[in-house]
Design an enzyme around this catalytic site. Structure first.
Site, PDB file in Angstrom:
ATOM      1  N   ILE A 138       0.775  -1.101  -0.089  1.00 52.42           N
ATOM      2  CA  ILE A 138       0.152   0.051   0.036  1.00 52.42           C
ATOM      3  C   ILE A 138       1.060   1.245  -0.072  1.00 52.42           C
ATOM      4  O   ILE A 138       1.444   1.480   0.774  1.00 52.42           O
ATOM      5  CB  ILE A 138      -1.205  -0.073   1.206  1.00 52.42           C
ATOM      6  CG1 ILE A 138      -1.758  -1.123   1.157  1.00 52.42           C
ATOM      7  CG2 ILE A 138      -1.724   1.344   1.309  1.00 52.42           C
ATOM      8  CD1 ILE A 138      -2.792  -1.178   2.283  1.00 52.42           C
ATOM      9  N   GLY A 139       1.207   2.074  -1.043  1.00 54.54           N
ATOM     10  CA  GLY A 139       1.997   2.863  -1.375  1.00 54.54           C
ATOM     11  C   GLY A 139       2.106   4.193  -0.815  1.00 54.54           C
ATOM     12  O   GLY A 139       1.909   5.183  -1.439  1.00 54.54           O
ATOM     13  N   CYS A 140       2.364   4.157   0.459  1.00 57.16           N
ATOM     14  CA  CYS A 140       2.465   5.491   1.512  1.00 57.16           C
ATOM     15  C   CYS A 140       3.584   6.400   1.004  1.00 57.16           C
ATOM     16  O   CYS A 140       3.581   7.484   1.295  1.00 57.16           O
ATOM     17  CB  CYS A 140       2.339   5.316   2.676  1.00 57.16           C
ATOM     18  SG  CYS A 140       3.716   4.082   3.490  1.00 57.16           S
ATOM     19  N   HIS A 141       4.592   5.937   0.271  1.00 49.72           N
ATOM     20  CA  HIS A 141       5.826   6.418  -0.188  1.00 49.72           C
ATOM     21  C   HIS A 141       5.176   7.491  -1.392  1.00 49.72           C
ATOM     22  O   HIS A 141       6.091   8.531  -1.673  1.00 49.72           O
ATOM     23  CB  HIS A 141       6.838   5.589  -0.713  1.00 49.72           C
ATOM     24  CG  HIS A 141       6.287   4.775  -1.716  1.00 49.72           C
ATOM     25  ND1 HIS A 141       5.891   3.646  -1.707  1.00 49.72           N
ATOM     26  CD2 HIS A 141       6.626   4.831  -3.046  1.00 49.72           C
ATOM     27  CE1 HIS A 141       5.563   2.950  -2.821  1.00 49.72           C
ATOM     28  NE2 HIS A 141       6.239   3.656  -3.708  1.00 49.72           N
ATOM     29  N   ARG A 142       4.211   7.381  -1.949  1.00 52.25           N
ATOM     30  CA  ARG A 142       3.433   8.169  -2.977  1.00 52.25           C
ATOM     31  C   ARG A 142       2.876   9.466  -2.668  1.00 52.25           C
ATOM     32  O   ARG A 142       2.269  10.076  -3.296  1.00 52.25           O
ATOM     33  CB  ARG A 142       2.476   7.291  -4.035  1.00 52.25           C
ATOM     34  CG  ARG A 142       3.363   6.118  -4.516  1.00 52.25           C
ATOM     35  CD  ARG A 142       2.291   5.269  -5.144  1.00 52.25           C
ATOM     36  NE  ARG A 142       2.804   3.954  -5.741  1.00 52.25           N
ATOM     37  CZ  ARG A 142       2.654   2.809  -5.868  1.00 52.25           C
ATOM     38  NH1 ARG A 142       1.214   2.468  -5.061  1.00 52.25           N
ATOM     39  NH2 ARG A 142       3.295   1.829  -6.302  1.00 52.25           N
TER      40      ARG A 142
END
Length: 174
Positions: A138-142
């Protein structure tokens, strides 16, 4: 895409644990019978469950394979089940929105808040993003500041880890 419960789930205990190498440090994944519960990135040479022996499962092996493909540049999305058992309803709404972001997508904290009906909740949005139990999948780095600046990252080595992930996906940042 990820199966993310929208209702509070009964708290499950991990019954499987797997560690694997990655370009950003060792990863540690936990799962229950329903899916991935957590993904931790090594911080200062340590993982949270370092002393517990590994017990693999089919879902963890699938996740490990998909993560290896992601880091090799041959996979842009994950289809392993994710079972979010912790977090408030607000946090789960933030994580559900993050799960819709695709490889290379970026969103600001403010825009993220607006899309879930919480405009002006930047600090709370940042806290929920930072509490994501399954980074990368789940791409929280985005999530970046509206200026494109990295304002923090709670996994791995922090900002250098986030910068690596953003660069890997071709996301421009400051």
């Amino acid at each position: 895409m990820h199966s993310i419960p929208t209702q509070p789930a009964r708290t499950q205990t991990a019954n499987a644990l797997l560690r694997l190498p990655s370009p950003i440090g060792r990863l540690e994944l936990t799962a229950d019978d329903a899916g991935i519960l957590s993904l931790s990135i090594e911080t200062d040479g340590q993982l949270p469950l370092e002393t517990i022996p590994e017990t693999s499962s089919l879902v963890l092996r699938r996740a490990a394979e998909q993560l290896a493909e992601y880091f090799a540049g041959t996979r842009q999305s994950f289809d392993v089940p994710v079972h979010l058992t912790r977090g408030t309803e607000f946090q789960r709404s933030v994580w559900a929105r993050l799960a819709t972001l695709k490889f290379g997508d970026v969103i600001s904290y403010g825009a993220l808040g607006s899309t879930i009906g919480r405009s002006g909740s930047g600090r709370a949005i940042g806290g929920a993003v930072g509490a994501n139990p399954v980074p990368i999948i789940i791409g929280c780095h985005r999530v970046l500041a509206s200026s494109g600046q990295i304002t923090g990252y709670s996994a791995g080595q922090g900002i250098p880890t986030k910068a690596w992930l953003l660069d890997h996906e071709g996301i421009v940042h400051r």
